[in-house]
Design an enzyme around this catalytic site. Structure first.
Site, mmCIF file in Angstrom:
data_model
loop_
_atom_site.group_PDB
_atom_site.id
_atom_site.type_symbol
_atom_site.label_atom_id
_atom_site.label_comp_id
_atom_site.label_asym_id
_atom_site.label_seq_id
_atom_site.Cartn_x
_atom_site.Cartn_y
_atom_site.Cartn_z
ATOM 1 N N SER A 132 60.665 -0.345 30.695
ATOM 2 C CA SER A 132 60.029 0.968 30.843
ATOM 3 C C SER A 132 59.227 0.978 32.131
ATOM 4 O O SER A 132 58.143 0.392 32.195
ATOM 5 C CB SER A 132 59.091 1.237 29.666
ATOM 6 O OG SER A 132 59.792 1.170 28.457
ATOM 7 N N GLY B 1 60.846 7.481 34.196
ATOM 8 C CA GLY B 1 60.165 8.775 34.121
ATOM 9 C C GLY B 1 58.771 8.631 34.693
ATOM 10 O O GLY B 1 58.358 7.542 35.101
ATOM 11 N N LEU B 2 58.045 9.712 34.720
ATOM 12 C CA LEU B 2 56.687 9.710 35.269
ATOM 13 C C LEU B 2 55.742 8.850 34.423
ATOM 14 O O LEU B 2 56.010 8.577 33.250
ATOM 15 C CB LEU B 2 56.146 11.139 35.318
ATOM 16 C CG LEU B 2 56.877 12.115 36.231
ATOM 17 C CD1 LEU B 2 56.359 13.540 36.006
ATOM 18 C CD2 LEU B 2 56.722 11.702 37.680
ATOM 19 N N SER B 3 54.623 8.481 35.025
ATOM 20 C CA SER B 3 53.566 7.807 34.280
ATOM 21 C C SER B 3 53.122 8.746 33.156
ATOM 22 O O SER B 3 52.962 9.950 33.376
ATOM 23 C CB SER B 3 52.384 7.501 35.213
ATOM 24 O OG SER B 3 51.352 6.864 34.512
ATOM 25 N N ALA B 4 52.954 8.223 31.965
ATOM 26 C CA ALA B 4 52.526 8.976 30.770
ATOM 27 C C ALA B 4 53.616 9.907 30.241
ATOM 28 O O ALA B 4 53.337 10.815 29.467
ATOM 29 C CB ALA B 4 51.232 9.744 31.019
ATOM 30 N N SER B 5 54.863 9.673 30.634
ATOM 31 C CA SER B 5 55.959 10.512 30.143
ATOM 32 C C SER B 5 56.378 10.145 28.726
ATOM 33 O O SER B 5 57.038 10.926 28.050
ATOM 34 C CB SER B 5 57.172 10.420 31.067
ATOM 35 O OG SER B 5 57.700 9.111 31.086
ATOM 36 N N GLY B 6 56.022 8.944 28.285
ATOM 37 C CA GLY B 6 56.392 8.490 26.947
ATOM 38 C C GLY B 6 57.425 7.376 26.943
ATOM 39 O O GLY B 6 57.937 7.011 25.883
ATOM 40 N N LYS B 7 57.730 6.833 28.119
ATOM 41 C CA LYS B 7 58.739 5.768 28.227
ATOM 42 C C LYS B 7 58.419 4.597 27.312
ATOM 43 O O LYS B 7 59.253 4.187 26.502
ATOM 44 C CB LYS B 7 58.820 5.241 29.672
ATOM 45 C CG LYS B 7 59.191 6.242 30.711
ATOM 46 C CD LYS B 7 59.124 5.653 32.107
ATOM 47 C CE LYS B 7 57.782 5.099 32.510
ATOM 48 N NZ LYS B 7 56.681 6.069 32.565
ATOM 49 N N SER B 8 57.239 4.057 27.466
ATOM 50 C CA SER B 8 56.868 2.872 26.687
ATOM 51 C C SER B 8 56.698 3.195 25.209
ATOM 52 O O SER B 8 56.984 2.354 24.351
ATOM 53 C CB SER B 8 55.592 2.243 27.248
ATOM 54 O OG SER B 8 55.841 1.700 28.522
#
Length: 146
Positions: A91, A20-27
């Site tokens: 992630s 997903g995009l940077s800052a999407s909440g993956k991590s």
């Protein structure tokens, strides 16, 4: 053999690939899952841009070629972790389907499970979050290819 190792440890390795995009909440999602699994005594490890880009991939930027190599390397590391019996969470922004397919294929060719999880957060929300200031830097032209 892998089967003997997994059997003696009572584990089965797998890779969960959060994209997903940077800052999407993956991590954030992967970290919460890692915590729950660890509390349940499940062998787990989380790979993300922060713990990979400053070591293994510290010579890579954000060009299409560097992104491809970043994902190739991470895919291979995740495969090794999964082979060991680890529930591995990766992630990564990984914007190119072909690169994610390469990571998947590396796992499948080795008889390992690979699950892709798309964290579908709108760009506007990611830009509002922007904890590392990457969107601001990209809009200012400071990060090429972001």
């Amino acid at each position: 053999t892998r089967e003997e190792r997994w059997g003696s440890l009572g584990v089965k390795g797998v890779t969960l690939w959060f994209t997903g995009l940077s800052a999407s909440g993956k991590s954030t999602i992967a970290s919460a899952l890692e915590q729950v699994l660890a509390q349940r005594k499940v062998f787990t490890y989380r790979l993300d841009g922060d713990n990979v880009r400053f070591g293994l991939n510290n010579n890579l930027g954000f060009s299409p070629e560097d992104r491809q190599e970043n994902i190739r390397r991470v895919g291979e590391v995740a495969k090794l972790f999964a082979d060991s019996g680890c529930v591995t969470m990766a992630s990564f922004i990984s914007p190119y389907a072909l690169d994610r397919l390469g990571a998947r294929k590396a796992h499948e060719d080795s008889g390992l499970d690979f699950y892709e999880v798309w964290v579908n957060t709108p760009l506007e929300v990611c830009e509002e979050r922007d904890p590392k200031g990457l969107y601001k830097k990209a809009r200012a032209g400071e990060i090429k290819g972001f």
